[in-house]
Design an enzyme around this catalytic site. Structure first.
Site, PDB file in Angstrom:
ATOM      1  N   ARG A 128       0.822  -1.209   0.000  1.00  0.00           N
ATOM      2  CA  ARG A 128       0.000   0.000   0.000  1.00  0.00           C
ATOM      3  C   ARG A 128       0.862   1.269   0.000  1.00  0.00           C
ATOM      4  NH1 ARG A 128      -4.944  -0.733   0.287  1.00  0.00           N
ATOM      5  NH2 ARG A 128      -5.512   1.345   0.952  1.00  0.00           N
ATOM      6  N   CYS A 152      -2.574  -6.084   2.821  1.00  0.00           N
ATOM      7  CA  CYS A 152      -3.392  -7.185   3.324  1.00  0.00           C
ATOM      8  C   CYS A 152      -4.859  -7.007   2.975  1.00  0.00           C
ATOM      9  CB  CYS A 152      -3.223  -7.279   4.835  1.00  0.00           C
ATOM     10  SG  CYS A 152      -1.592  -7.875   5.269  1.00  0.00           S
ATOM     11  N   ASP A 354      -3.618  -4.047  14.919  1.00  0.00           N
ATOM     12  CA  ASP A 354      -2.618  -5.064  14.549  1.00  0.00           C
ATOM     13  C   ASP A 354      -2.148  -5.900  15.743  1.00  0.00           C
ATOM     14  OD1 ASP A 354      -2.152  -4.021  11.683  1.00  0.00           O
ATOM     15  OD2 ASP A 354      -1.895  -2.264  12.930  1.00  0.00           O
ATOM     16  N   VAL A 376     -11.428  -0.609  13.757  1.00  0.00           N
ATOM     17  CA  VAL A 376     -10.618   0.086  12.742  1.00  0.00           C
ATOM     18  C   VAL A 376     -10.899  -0.475  11.338  1.00  0.00           C
ATOM     19  CG1 VAL A 376      -8.283   0.730  12.033  1.00  0.00           C
ATOM     20  CG2 VAL A 376      -8.857   0.600  14.465  1.00  0.00           C
TER      21      VAL A 376
HETATM   22  N1  EPU Z   1      -9.892   4.661   5.304  1.00  0.00           N
HETATM   23  C1  EPU Z   1     -10.841   5.144   4.431  1.00  0.00           C
HETATM   24  N2  EPU Z   1     -10.408   5.929   3.401  1.00  0.00           N
HETATM   25  C2  EPU Z   1      -9.105   6.248   3.204  1.00  0.00           C
HETATM   26  C3  EPU Z   1      -8.139   5.758   4.112  1.00  0.00           C
HETATM   27  C4  EPU Z   1      -8.567   4.957   5.161  1.00  0.00           C
HETATM   28  O1  EPU Z   1     -12.036   4.872   4.583  1.00  0.00           O
HETATM   29  O2  EPU Z   1      -8.794   6.960   2.238  1.00  0.00           O
HETATM   30  C5  EPU Z   1     -10.316   3.785   6.421  1.00  0.00           C
HETATM   31  C6  EPU Z   1      -9.792   2.355   6.245  1.00  0.00           C
HETATM   32  O3  EPU Z   1     -10.602   1.600   5.388  1.00  0.00           O
HETATM   33  C7  EPU Z   1      -9.796   1.840   7.671  1.00  0.00           C
HETATM   34  C8  EPU Z   1      -9.450   3.094   8.479  1.00  0.00           C
HETATM   35  O4  EPU Z   1      -9.718   4.211   7.632  1.00  0.00           O
HETATM   36  O5  EPU Z   1     -11.072   1.400   8.018  1.00  0.00           O
HETATM   37  C9  EPU Z   1      -8.032   3.164   8.964  1.00  0.00           C
HETATM   38  O6  EPU Z   1      -7.129   2.999   7.874  1.00  0.00           O
HETATM   39  P1  EPU Z   1      -5.700   3.682   7.855  1.00  0.00           P
HETATM   40  O7  EPU Z   1      -5.635   4.611   6.690  1.00  0.00           O
HETATM   41  O8  EPU Z   1      -5.412   4.224   9.207  1.00  0.00           O
HETATM   42  O9  EPU Z   1      -4.760   2.443   7.579  1.00  0.00           O
HETATM   43  P2  EPU Z   1      -3.522   2.359   6.603  1.00  0.00           P
HETATM   44  O10 EPU Z   1      -2.739   3.599   6.620  1.00  0.00           O
HETATM   45  O11 EPU Z   1      -3.943   1.801   5.291  1.00  0.00           O
HETATM   46  C10 EPU Z   1      -1.819   1.546   8.402  1.00  0.00           C
HETATM   47  C11 EPU Z   1      -0.952   0.335   8.590  1.00  0.00           C
HETATM   48  C12 EPU Z   1      -1.820  -0.851   8.967  1.00  0.00           C
HETATM   49  C13 EPU Z   1      -2.553  -0.517  10.257  1.00  0.00           C
HETATM   50  C14 EPU Z   1      -3.375   0.768  10.064  1.00  0.00           C
HETATM   51  C15 EPU Z   1      -4.068   1.214  11.330  1.00  0.00           C
HETATM   52  C16 EPU Z   1       0.853   0.713   7.069  1.00  0.00           C
HETATM   53  C17 EPU Z   1       1.550   0.329   5.820  1.00  0.00           C
HETATM   54  N3  EPU Z   1      -0.248   0.050   7.352  1.00  0.00           N
HETATM   55  O12 EPU Z   1      -2.693   1.218   7.326  1.00  0.00           O
HETATM   56  O13 EPU Z   1      -0.932  -1.931   9.214  1.00  0.00           O
HETATM   57  O14 EPU Z   1      -3.409  -1.579  10.583  1.00  0.00           O
HETATM   58  O15 EPU Z   1      -2.529   1.820   9.605  1.00  0.00           O
HETATM   59  O16 EPU Z   1      -3.142   1.456  12.334  1.00  0.00           O
HETATM   60  O17 EPU Z   1       1.305   1.585   7.798  1.00  0.00           O
HETATM   61  C18 EPU Z   1      -0.119  -4.119   9.061  1.00  0.00           C
HETATM   62  O18 EPU Z   1       0.979  -3.662   9.408  1.00  0.00           O
HETATM   63  O19 EPU Z   1      -0.351  -5.349   8.956  1.00  0.00           O
HETATM   64  C19 EPU Z   1      -1.204  -3.195   8.747  1.00  0.00           C
HETATM   65  C20 EPU Z   1      -2.322  -3.567   8.128  1.00  0.00           C
END
Ligand code: EPU
Length: 481
Positions: A128, A152, A354, A376
């Site tokens: 991502r 994931c 996580d 989340v």
């Molecule tokens: N969301 C939206 N729209 C967006 C962005 C996010 O609706 O444009 C929603 C997502 O669908 C979710 C929530 O907001 O329901 C939170 O998503 P977030 O953007 O915070 O997650 P992320 O940045 O995609 C990172 C970590 C994840 C971790 C989450 C929450 C990385 C590469 N990934 O994901 O880590 O679970 O923050 O802390 O930093 C992992 O390491 O296995 C992993 C999945």
């Protein structure tokens, strides 16, 4: 008292019969795949070390693209996400090389250049992180191409917050079947933004774009995870001016240029908690060298409430003045029974989503009814089916159980789990669905009596460095067939 339970799914025993047959059939045709044979039932004991956090290191590498001189990142783990970002940086003319120290990465962005969509598309579906290249590439090249994202499969994971923010900065975003094309015909300028939810990725997107945008950006409802604070530290080292106000407000004053940084990332608090849960589930004792108390306080409280024991020595260098000494946190099962808890995942400073999956495995060993309300991601409890096939008793519900109603309440998402324990786990053939659930499967197999086959374990390499060597160091009986 237990909250009212509605929308019950069929009891595990009924649906598992068919699922078991289906799974067996699926596994038959994939015998050539990567598989780990796990002889469970032995407590994990010993010491392992965690390095820089996966969810900071990959973003720190993207930040290097914004500098006009080389950056040096220390303690970088050898994981798949680092390889993907290295590849993308190199395609854009950044020289990525190993430094003198083990885990040191040097990134020289002096000659940033465009890459073809075909070259970039080689990385489609792998991670991502590419979405975070938008702002830096727009600043450096005036245009960007972002491949289809991977990561994931834990729900729909939309990117609408990212795109809305980029458009507010003045970017023109064109989504096509092959990927996303961006340009900034009038440059990027500061904006007043508010996220509908404190998304980690969208906050990083705004930071990485605003630092060099013209004028001031105000971001409301920002994520404030420790990895984000560490990214802010890196950007400040590069010359950025960023103020974190109370109530999730971040203000960024754009600057015309940024320089390289030298940084040691925060340790991986997800990996540390995963090993802690493994210690509890296998009735063992694991010292996680490098783990840091300040980033894990919520987890440590829960660990103790369940009945786990821990000893924190992460300030050893400062306390003892021993050069080269590195502390961490030791986690162990003190014997006797574990206690059930009601928990919900949340944004920082809440209990991380996580941390949820490995801990649920430990909760199958606690006496009583535990509740895990996932707030989340809407689809992050699917892995509990596999635990049930091993003898656990876990039911998932649509309702918001055990805490405050969340965004997913009264919708069609099975996002609360009720775990009845203790359950004797037995061996099974398992397929790893995603990174964290995969580690949870592995812990379950290690805790179970008998020999399990865990398929697709290479996926764990996306986020856990040298996990097989670490398992060996902890006395686990695992082998590649
Ligand atoms: N969301 C939206 N729209 C967006 C962005 C996010 O609706 O444009 C929603 C997502 O669908 C979710 C929530 O907001 O329901 C939170 O998503 P977030 O953007 O915070 O997650 P992320 O940045 O995609 C990172 C970590 C994840 C971790 C989450 C929450 C990385 C590469 N990934 O994901 O880590 O679970 O923050 O802390 O930093 C992992 O390491 O296995 C992993 C999945």
């Amino acid at each position: 008292m237990l909250p009212r339970l509605q929308n019950r799914v069929p009891p595990p025993a009924l649906c598992l019969l068919d699922l078991g047959r289906l799974r067996a059939r699926r596994l038959e045709v994939t015998l050539t795949e990567d598989v780990l044979v796990v002889h469970g039932g032995t407590p994990l004991q010993g010491q392992i070390r965690v390095r820089g956090a996966k969810n900071l290191v990959s973003k720190a590498m993207v930040a290097a693209l914004l500098g006009e001189s080389p950056s040096r990142l220390y303690d970088v783990p050898r994981i798949r996400d680092v390889e993907v970002v290295s590849g993308l940086l190199e395609l854009h003319g950044v020289k990525v090389s190993a430094g003198a120290e083990d885990g040191e990465l040097v990134m020289d962005p002096t000659n940033v250049e465009s890459a073809s969509t075909d070259q970039i598309n080689v990385h489609a579906g792998s991670s991502r992180i590419p979405i975070l290249l938008c702002g830096p590439l727009l600043h450096r090249l005036g245009h960007a191409f972002i491949p289809d994202l991977g990561g994931c499969h834990i729900g729909p994971r939309p990117i609408d917050f990212h795109i809305r923010a980029l458009r507010e900065f003045g970017a023109v975003v064109d989504k096509t079947p092959e990927g996303m094309h961006l340009s900034a015909p009038n440059g990027l300028h500061g904006a007043k933004l508010e996220l509908p939810y404190p998304s980690v990725g969208a906050t990083e997107q705004v930071l990485l774009t605003a630092v060099r945008a013209e004028g001031v950006t105000e971001l409301r409802n920002a994520a404030i995870e420790p990895e984000i604070m560490d990214l802010i530290c890196i950007l400040q080292k590069m010359g950025a001016i960023i103020t974190v106000h109370t109530d999730r407000v971040i203000e960024i004053q754009g600057v015309p240029r940024l320089y390289g940084y030298e940084h040691k990332p925060i340790p991986d608090r997800i990996e540390a908690a995963s090993w802690a849960a493994a210690a509890l589930a296998t009735r063992g004792e694991i010292e996680v060298v490098g783990a840091r108390q300040a980033d894990m306080m919520t987890f440590l409280n829960v660990f103790r409430s369940i009945g786990g024991e821990l000893k924190i020595t992460d300030d050893r260098v400062a306390r003892d003045g021993v050069t080269g000494a590195e502390g961490g946190i030791k986690f162990w099962h003190p014997g006797g029974e574990l206690k059930a808890v009601a928990l919900e995942t949340d944004v920082h400073p809440g209990f991380m989503t996580d941390w949820q999956q490995p801990l649920v495995v430990a909760l199958t060993q606690a006496r009583g009814i535990s509740i895990m309300h996932e707030t989340v991601y809407e689809q992050r409890l699917g892995y509990t089916e596999a635990l049930n096939s091993m003898g656990a008793t876990i039911q998932v519900y649509r309702d918001c159980l055990g805490g405050t109603p969340c965004r997913f309440g009264r919708r069609n998402f099975m996002h609360s789990a009720v775990i009845a324990g203790p359950s004797k786990l037995h061996a099974a053939d398992l397929r790893i669905p995603d990174l964290r659930a995969g580690f949870a499967h592995l812990i379950a197999a290690l805790a179970a009596e008998g020999t399990s086959r865990v398929y697709g374990v290479d996926l764990i390499k996306r986020g856990y460095e040298d996990f097989e060597a670490k398992l060996a160091a902890l006395g686990a009986h695992v082998e590649r067939p």
